[in-house]
Design a protein around this motif. Structure first.
Motif, PDB file in Angstrom:
ATOM      1  N   MET A  49       6.979   8.011 109.814  1.00  9.17           N
ATOM      2  CA  MET A  49       7.906   8.208 108.707  1.00  9.17           C
ATOM      3  C   MET A  49       9.074   9.122 109.079  1.00  9.17           C
ATOM      4  N   LYS A  50       8.871  10.435 109.012  1.00  6.90           N
ATOM      5  CA  LYS A  50       9.998  11.356 109.086  1.00  6.90           C
ATOM      6  C   LYS A  50       9.831  12.449 110.145  1.00  6.90           C
ATOM      7  N   GLY A  51       8.622  12.891 110.402  1.00  8.99           N
ATOM      8  CA  GLY A  51       8.379  14.003 111.322  1.00  8.99           C
ATOM      9  C   GLY A  51       8.509  13.600 112.787  1.00  8.99           C
ATOM     10  N   SER A  52       8.623  14.602 113.641  1.00  8.41           N
ATOM     11  CA  SER A  52       8.771  14.325 115.077  1.00  8.41           C
ATOM     12  C   SER A  52       7.414  14.016 115.720  1.00  8.41           C
ATOM     13  N   ARG A  53       7.468  13.331 116.827  1.00  6.96           N
ATOM     14  CA  ARG A  53       6.247  13.020 117.584  1.00  6.96           C
ATOM     15  C   ARG A  53       5.628  14.315 118.107  1.00  6.96           C
ATOM     16  N   TYR A  54       6.472  15.257 118.488  1.00  4.59           N
ATOM     17  CA  TYR A  54       5.993  16.554 118.970  1.00  4.59           C
ATOM     18  C   TYR A  54       5.179  17.239 117.867  1.00  4.59           C
ATOM     19  N   ARG A  55       5.731  17.287 116.671  1.00  3.06           N
ATOM     20  CA  ARG A  55       5.040  17.939 115.548  1.00  3.06           C
ATOM     21  C   ARG A  55       3.703  17.256 115.267  1.00  3.06           C
ATOM     22  N   HIS A  56       3.706  15.921 115.317  1.00  2.00           N
ATOM     23  CA  HIS A  56       2.468  15.168 115.094  1.00  2.00           C
ATOM     24  C   HIS A  56       1.418  15.548 116.136  1.00  2.00           C
ATOM     25  N   CYS A  57       1.802  15.532 117.403  1.00  2.00           N
ATOM     26  CA  CYS A  57       0.857  15.862 118.472  1.00  2.00           C
ATOM     27  C   CYS A  57       0.355  17.297 118.351  1.00  2.00           C
ATOM     28  N   TYR A  58       1.248  18.202 118.009  1.00  2.00           N
ATOM     29  CA  TYR A  58       0.890  19.614 117.856  1.00  2.00           C
ATOM     30  C   TYR A  58      -0.125  19.785 116.727  1.00  2.00           C
ATOM     31  N   GLU A  59       0.101  19.100 115.619  1.00  2.00           N
ATOM     32  CA  GLU A  59      -0.810  19.187 114.475  1.00  2.00           C
ATOM     33  C   GLU A  59      -2.180  18.587 114.825  1.00  2.00           C
ATOM     34  N   VAL A  60      -2.174  17.438 115.485  1.00  2.00           N
ATOM     35  CA  VAL A  60      -3.437  16.822 115.910  1.00  2.00           C
ATOM     36  C   VAL A  60      -4.162  17.756 116.871  1.00  2.00           C
ATOM     37  N   ALA A  61      -3.425  18.362 117.787  1.00  2.00           N
ATOM     38  CA  ALA A  61      -4.030  19.274 118.753  1.00  2.00           C
ATOM     39  C   ALA A  61      -4.650  20.485 118.059  1.00  2.00           C
ATOM     40  N   TYR A  62      -3.955  21.035 117.059  1.00  2.00           N
ATOM     41  CA  TYR A  62      -4.490  22.219 116.387  1.00  2.00           C
ATOM     42  C   TYR A  62      -5.777  21.904 115.626  1.00  2.00           C
ATOM     43  N   TYR A  63      -5.770  20.846 114.824  1.00  2.00           N
ATOM     44  CA  TYR A  63      -6.987  20.486 114.094  1.00  2.00           C
ATOM     45  C   TYR A  63      -8.127  20.148 115.053  1.00  2.00           C
ATOM     46  N   THR A  64      -7.797  19.479 116.136  1.00  2.00           N
ATOM     47  CA  THR A  64      -8.804  19.150 117.151  1.00  2.00           C
ATOM     48  C   THR A  64      -9.391  20.423 117.738  1.00  2.00           C
ATOM     49  N   TYR A  65      -8.531  21.378 118.038  1.00  2.00           N
ATOM     50  CA  TYR A  65      -8.968  22.675 118.576  1.00  2.00           C
ATOM     51  C   TYR A  65      -9.968  23.331 117.622  1.00  2.00           C
ATOM     52  N   VAL A  66      -9.617  23.426 116.354  1.00  2.00           N
ATOM     53  CA  VAL A  66     -10.465  24.100 115.372  1.00  2.00           C
ATOM     54  C   VAL A  66     -11.817  23.398 115.254  1.00  2.00           C
ATOM     55  N   ILE A  67     -11.799  22.088 115.098  1.00  2.00           N
ATOM     56  CA  ILE A  67     -13.047  21.324 114.909  1.00  2.00           C
ATOM     57  C   ILE A  67     -13.914  21.371 116.164  1.00  2.00           C
ATOM     58  N   SER A  68     -13.312  21.120 117.320  1.00  2.00           N
ATOM     59  CA  SER A  68     -14.075  21.096 118.567  1.00  2.00           C
ATOM     60  C   SER A  68     -14.693  22.456 118.878  1.00  2.00           C
ATOM     61  N   LYS A  70     -15.510  24.791 116.640  1.00  2.00           N
ATOM     62  CA  LYS A  70     -16.594  25.038 115.678  1.00  2.00           C
ATOM     63  C   LYS A  70     -17.852  24.244 116.047  1.00  2.00           C
ATOM     64  N   LEU A  71     -17.665  23.063 116.635  1.00  2.00           N
ATOM     65  CA  LEU A  71     -18.808  22.221 117.003  1.00  2.00           C
ATOM     66  C   LEU A  71     -19.366  22.555 118.386  1.00  2.00           C
ATOM     67  N   GLY A  72     -18.755  23.505 119.075  1.00  2.00           N
ATOM     68  CA  GLY A  72     -19.249  23.908 120.389  1.00  2.00           C
ATOM     69  C   GLY A  72     -18.968  22.886 121.478  1.00  2.00           C
ATOM     70  N   LEU A  73     -17.911  22.102 121.321  1.00  2.00           N
ATOM     71  CA  LEU A  73     -17.554  21.081 122.310  1.00  2.00           C
ATOM     72  C   LEU A  73     -16.532  21.643 123.300  1.00  2.00           C
ATOM     73  N   ASP A  74     -16.092  20.812 124.199  1.00  2.00           N
ATOM     74  CA  ASP A  74     -15.072  21.197 125.178  1.00  2.00           C
ATOM     75  C   ASP A  74     -13.727  21.232 124.457  1.00  2.00           C
ATOM     76  N   TYR A  75     -13.484  22.310 123.744  1.00  2.00           N
ATOM     77  CA  TYR A  75     -12.284  22.403 122.905  1.00  2.00           C
ATOM     78  C   TYR A  75     -11.007  22.513 123.729  1.00  2.00           C
ATOM     79  N   ILE A  76     -11.109  22.991 124.949  1.00  2.00           N
ATOM     80  CA  ILE A  76      -9.914  23.094 125.796  1.00  2.00           C
ATOM     81  C   ILE A  76      -9.423  21.699 126.178  1.00  2.00           C
ATOM     82  N   SER A  77     -10.315  20.878 126.706  1.00  2.00           N
ATOM     83  CA  SER A  77      -9.933  19.499 127.066  1.00  2.00           C
ATOM     84  C   SER A  77      -9.525  18.709 125.836  1.00  2.00           C
ATOM     85  N   ALA A  78     -10.249  18.907 124.753  1.00  2.00           N
ATOM     86  CA  ALA A  78      -9.934  18.180 123.518  1.00  2.00           C
ATOM     87  C   ALA A  78      -8.540  18.534 123.020  1.00  2.00           C
TER      88      ALA A  78
END
Length: 194
Positions: A49-68, A70-78
């Motif tokens: 829609m309107k946001g940048s691809r960078y912003r999208h990737c950054y947001e996905v990366a942040y939520y992935t970081y938090v979830i991974s 908390k679940l004790g996964l390889d949060y760095i690679s994720a």
């Protein structure tokens, strides 16, 4: 102030400090990625829609970081894989470029992976995340839990971006209507004086 209220405030302050540390850790994990000129150029590409691809990737990366984490996964690679999952440089809405719109959902994960390999050293988890983030549209299945998390977070963020866009359009229409009413009100007022 009673001791129970003080404990709540201390706990809230402690959580705030932890949050700040987490953001610093998150940014440190992707520091080499977000300072790369090719990744920075994603700010110039519209994603959903309107946001940048960078912003999208950054947001996905942040939520992935938090979830991974908390679940004790390889949060760095994720986190790193999530930041690179849409690392391509064309506008998939451009109908004039052969095959981009028609096959984008199937093609862009491989393109993003190739671009990431050219710019960064990746481990197997990061590669799997990038190339399989469009599952179930793409095959084979993701090999790692981290890949499934990025797949789900990507869909969540894309949905959020869609609704953010709808809200933007709704507010824009309200603003345009209000401006039109104000213009017409000014014309009516002016006509009364004539």
């Amino acid at each position: 102030m009673n001791s129970e209220e003080e404990k709540k405030q201390e706990s809230a302050h402690s959580n705030l400090i932890k949050e700040e540390i987490n953001i610093k850790e998150f940014q440190e994990i992707i520091k080499d990625i977000i300072t790369n000129s090719s990744v920075i150029s994603l700010k110039e590409h519209v994603q959903h829609m309107k946001g940048s691809r960078y912003r999208h990737c950054y947001e996905v990366a942040y939520y992935t970081y938090v979830i991974s984490k908390k679940l004790g996964l390889d949060y760095i690679s994720a986190t790193r894989g999530a930041m690179l999952h849409d690392f391509y440089f064309y506008d998939w809405r451009n109908k004039g470029v052969e095959g981009q719109k028609r096959f984008h959902a199937f093609r862009h994960p491989r393109i993003a992976l190739n671009n990431a390999i050219e710019n960064f050293e990746l481990n197997e988890v990061e590669k799997d995340i990038i190339v399989k983030h469009m599952w179930p549209l793409t095959f084979p299945l993701p090999r790692f839990s981290e890949s499934y998390i990025v797949t789900l977070v990507d869909k969540y963020c894309a949905t959020k971006e869609f609704f953010r866009f709808l809200k933007y359009k709704k507010n824009l229409k309200k603003l345009q209507k209000k401006e039109k009413e104000e213009r017409s009100s000014k014309h009516e007022s002016f006509g009364k004086w004539m």
